[in-house]
Design a protein around this motif. Structure first.
Motif, PDB file in Angstrom:
ATOM      1  N   ALA A  88       0.843  -1.193   0.000  1.00  0.00           N
ATOM      2  CA  ALA A  88       0.000   0.000   0.000  1.00  0.00           C
ATOM      3  C   ALA A  88       0.877   1.241   0.000  1.00  0.00           C
ATOM      4  CB  ALA A  88      -0.915  -0.002   1.227  1.00  0.00           C
ATOM      5  N   THR A  89       0.276   2.385  -0.335  1.00  0.00           N
ATOM      6  CA  THR A  89       1.016   3.650  -0.289  1.00  0.00           C
ATOM      7  C   THR A  89       1.206   4.107   1.153  1.00  0.00           C
ATOM      8  OG1 THR A  89      -1.026   4.900  -0.603  1.00  0.00           O
ATOM      9  CG2 THR A  89       0.258   4.366  -2.581  1.00  0.00           C
ATOM     10  N   SER A  90       0.318   3.654   2.048  1.00  0.00           N
ATOM     11  CA  SER A  90       0.445   3.886   3.488  1.00  0.00           C
ATOM     12  C   SER A  90      -0.432   2.867   4.202  1.00  0.00           C
ATOM     13  CB  SER A  90       0.031   5.308   3.868  1.00  0.00           C
ATOM     14  OG  SER A  90      -1.353   5.504   3.621  1.00  0.00           O
ATOM     15  N   PHE A  91      -0.058   2.566   5.448  1.00  0.00           N
ATOM     16  CA  PHE A  91      -0.835   1.642   6.269  1.00  0.00           C
ATOM     17  C   PHE A  91      -1.256   2.366   7.541  1.00  0.00           C
ATOM     18  CE2 PHE A  91       1.963  -1.220   3.869  1.00  0.00           C
ATOM     19  CZ  PHE A  91       1.085  -2.206   3.441  1.00  0.00           C
ATOM     20  N   GLY A  92      -2.550   2.427   7.806  1.00  0.00           N
ATOM     21  CA  GLY A  92      -3.075   2.973   9.047  1.00  0.00           C
ATOM     22  C   GLY A  92      -3.716   1.850   9.841  1.00  0.00           C
ATOM     23  N   LEU A  93      -3.154   1.532  11.000  1.00  0.00           N
ATOM     24  CA  LEU A  93      -3.636   0.418  11.811  1.00  0.00           C
ATOM     25  C   LEU A  93      -4.221   0.941  13.111  1.00  0.00           C
ATOM     26  CD1 LEU A  93      -0.526  -1.927  11.363  1.00  0.00           C
ATOM     27  CD2 LEU A  93      -2.590  -1.801   9.930  1.00  0.00           C
ATOM     28  N   GLU A  94      -5.462   0.535  13.409  1.00  0.00           N
ATOM     29  CA  GLU A  94      -6.132   1.020  14.609  1.00  0.00           C
ATOM     30  C   GLU A  94      -6.499  -0.104  15.577  1.00  0.00           C
ATOM     31  OE1 GLU A  94      -9.281   3.776  13.552  1.00  0.00           O
ATOM     32  OE2 GLU A  94      -8.059   4.577  11.916  1.00  0.00           O
ATOM     33  N   ASN A  95      -7.118  -1.178  15.065  1.00  0.00           N
ATOM     34  CA  ASN A  95      -7.541  -2.276  15.930  1.00  0.00           C
ATOM     35  C   ASN A  95      -7.759  -3.521  15.076  1.00  0.00           C
ATOM     36  OD1 ASN A  95      -8.452  -2.962  18.733  1.00  0.00           O
ATOM     37  ND2 ASN A  95     -10.294  -3.573  17.627  1.00  0.00           N
ATOM     38  N   GLY A  96      -7.260  -4.667  15.532  1.00  0.00           N
ATOM     39  CA  GLY A  96      -7.510  -5.901  14.795  1.00  0.00           C
ATOM     40  C   GLY A  96      -6.285  -6.778  14.687  1.00  0.00           C
ATOM     41  N   LEU A  97      -6.342  -7.701  13.736  1.00  0.00           N
ATOM     42  CA  LEU A  97      -5.302  -8.706  13.531  1.00  0.00           C
ATOM     43  C   LEU A  97      -4.846  -8.682  12.079  1.00  0.00           C
ATOM     44  CD1 LEU A  97      -3.711 -11.351  14.251  1.00  0.00           C
ATOM     45  CD2 LEU A  97      -5.798 -12.595  13.646  1.00  0.00           C
ATOM     46  N   VAL A  98      -3.524  -8.731  11.885  1.00  0.00           N
ATOM     47  CA  VAL A  98      -2.960  -8.858  10.550  1.00  0.00           C
ATOM     48  C   VAL A  98      -2.086 -10.102  10.545  1.00  0.00           C
ATOM     49  CG1 VAL A  98      -1.571  -7.806   8.734  1.00  0.00           C
ATOM     50  CG2 VAL A  98      -2.963  -6.351  10.234  1.00  0.00           C
ATOM     51  N   SER A  99      -2.565 -11.153   9.860  1.00  0.00           N
ATOM     52  CA  SER A  99      -1.771 -12.380   9.749  1.00  0.00           C
ATOM     53  C   SER A  99      -1.215 -12.547   8.346  1.00  0.00           C
ATOM     54  CB  SER A  99      -2.602 -13.608  10.147  1.00  0.00           C
ATOM     55  OG  SER A  99      -3.708 -13.760   9.287  1.00  0.00           O
ATOM     56  N   GLY A 100      -1.650 -11.708   7.417  1.00  0.00           N
ATOM     57  CA  GLY A 100      -1.058 -11.684   6.088  1.00  0.00           C
ATOM     58  C   GLY A 100       0.258 -10.932   6.135  1.00  0.00           C
ATOM     59  N   VAL A 101       0.900 -10.799   4.986  1.00  0.00           N
ATOM     60  CA  VAL A 101       2.185 -10.109   4.886  1.00  0.00           C
ATOM     61  C   VAL A 101       1.964  -8.676   4.424  1.00  0.00           C
ATOM     62  CG1 VAL A 101       4.406 -10.048   3.670  1.00  0.00           C
ATOM     63  CG2 VAL A 101       3.435 -12.240   4.406  1.00  0.00           C
ATOM     64  N   LEU A 102       2.424  -7.709   5.226  1.00  0.00           N
ATOM     65  CA  LEU A 102       2.440  -6.305   4.806  1.00  0.00           C
ATOM     66  C   LEU A 102       3.776  -6.069   4.138  1.00  0.00           C
ATOM     67  CD1 LEU A 102       0.916  -4.559   7.955  1.00  0.00           C
ATOM     68  CD2 LEU A 102      -0.255  -5.466   5.932  1.00  0.00           C
ATOM     69  N   ASN A 103       3.761  -5.400   2.989  1.00  0.00           N
ATOM     70  CA  ASN A 103       4.941  -5.317   2.138  1.00  0.00           C
ATOM     71  C   ASN A 103       5.195  -3.886   1.677  1.00  0.00           C
ATOM     72  OD1 ASN A 103       6.995  -6.605   0.380  1.00  0.00           O
ATOM     73  ND2 ASN A 103       5.670  -5.877  -1.256  1.00  0.00           N
ATOM     74  N   GLY A 104       6.474  -3.527   1.546  1.00  0.00           N
ATOM     75  CA  GLY A 104       6.824  -2.279   0.893  1.00  0.00           C
ATOM     76  C   GLY A 104       7.456  -1.240   1.787  1.00  0.00           C
ATOM     77  N   ALA A 105       7.689  -0.071   1.181  1.00  0.00           N
ATOM     78  CA  ALA A 105       8.400   1.019   1.837  1.00  0.00           C
ATOM     79  C   ALA A 105       7.459   2.058   2.447  1.00  0.00           C
ATOM     80  CB  ALA A 105       9.331   1.697   0.834  1.00  0.00           C
ATOM     81  N   ALA A 106       6.181   1.795   2.456  1.00  0.00           N
ATOM     82  CA  ALA A 106       5.202   2.752   2.976  1.00  0.00           C
ATOM     83  C   ALA A 106       5.353   2.940   4.480  1.00  0.00           C
ATOM     84  CB  ALA A 106       3.789   2.269   2.661  1.00  0.00           C
ATOM     85  N   THR A 107       4.931   4.099   4.964  1.00  0.00           N
ATOM     86  CA  THR A 107       4.881   4.362   6.393  1.00  0.00           C
ATOM     87  C   THR A 107       3.704   3.604   6.993  1.00  0.00           C
ATOM     88  OG1 THR A 107       5.881   6.545   6.190  1.00  0.00           O
ATOM     89  CG2 THR A 107       4.529   6.168   8.136  1.00  0.00           C
ATOM     90  N   VAL A 108       3.940   2.994   8.144  1.00  0.00           N
ATOM     91  CA  VAL A 108       2.893   2.298   8.889  1.00  0.00           C
ATOM     92  C   VAL A 108       2.644   3.095  10.163  1.00  0.00           C
ATOM     93  CG1 VAL A 108       2.218   0.166  10.058  1.00  0.00           C
ATOM     94  CG2 VAL A 108       3.668   0.061   8.003  1.00  0.00           C
ATOM     95  N   THR A 109       1.389   3.453  10.401  1.00  0.00           N
ATOM     96  CA  THR A 109       1.040   4.217  11.592  1.00  0.00           C
ATOM     97  C   THR A 109       0.014   3.444  12.413  1.00  0.00           C
ATOM     98  OG1 THR A 109       1.421   6.294  10.411  1.00  0.00           O
ATOM     99  CG2 THR A 109       0.132   6.408  12.451  1.00  0.00           C
ATOM    100  N   LYS A 110       0.354   3.148  13.661  1.00  0.00           N
ATOM    101  CA  LYS A 110      -0.587   2.543  14.606  1.00  0.00           C
ATOM    102  C   LYS A 110      -1.088   3.678  15.483  1.00  0.00           C
ATOM    103  CE  LYS A 110      -2.753   0.133  17.719  1.00  0.00           C
ATOM    104  NZ  LYS A 110      -3.654   1.192  18.167  1.00  0.00           N
TER     105      LYS A 110
END
Length: 181
Positions: free
Chosen positions: A72-94
């Motif tokens: 993704a171009t960016s990842f915004g994470l708030e609540n939940g489960l990620v069991s897949g693979v997140l990929n790339g150079a995008a910023t991830v914000t929890k």
């Protein structure tokens, strides 16, 4: 509704995709959208199967992302489960007070900002090879029984608990570290 929808076609969607209930499954040559994707609903599941998806901004408000690879171009994470693979150079914000659990072997290289709630890593889960910043007095980075290797690490305020964290550099300003550095 609480049903299951399966995408197996090579879609050419470019608009926003909101997954608000039930399960959206992608299989075979199936594609989501090149636009933004939001998963928002307790019990809502995005299952990517064996596919690799590239989307615009991705936001996990509440729910589950399982299997497959998501770029993704960016990842915004708030609540939940990620069991897949997140990929790339995008910023991830929890952000927000929720808990996000990562259990996938992520291939992230961008900055990871943990700014609210808890980000937990379990099993074979990984963070990023990029920089990690933890900020916020009520913010927790919970490494469980994992060993993480990241770029620069900065604890502005908050808690790093359990696990082992190896970094190219450590900046510790305020907070608690009960894991191993």
């Amino acid at each position: 509704t609480g049903g299951v929808v399966t995408l197996s076609g090579v879609n050419t969607l470019t608009g926003a995709m909101d997954i608000l209930a039930g399960t959206l499954a992608v299989e075979g040559g199936g594609l989501l959208t090149s636009g933004s994707v939001t998963v928002n609903g307790a019990g809502t599941v995005l299952t990517l199967g064996n596919t690799a998806q590239s989307v615009g901004a991705f936001r996990l408000v509440d729910g589950v992302v399982e299997a497959g690879t998501l770029s993704a171009t960016s990842f915004g994470l708030e609540n939940g489960l990620v069991s897949g693979v997140l990929n790339g150079a995008a910023t991830v914000t929890k952000s927000t007070a929720g808990i996000v659990t990562l259990s996938g072997v992520n291939a992230l290289t961008g900055v990871l900002n943990v700014m609210g709630g808890s980000l937990a890593v379990v099993g074979v889960g990984t963070l990023t090879s990029g920089s990690v910043i933890v900020s916020g007095a009520a913010t927790t980075l919970a490494l469980g029984n994992t060993s993480q290797n990241v770029g620069a690490f900065r604890l502005v305020d908050g808690v790093v608990e359990a696990g082992t964290l190896t970094a190219a550099s450590f900046g510790l300003e305020s907070g608690l570290v009960s894991g191993e550095l």
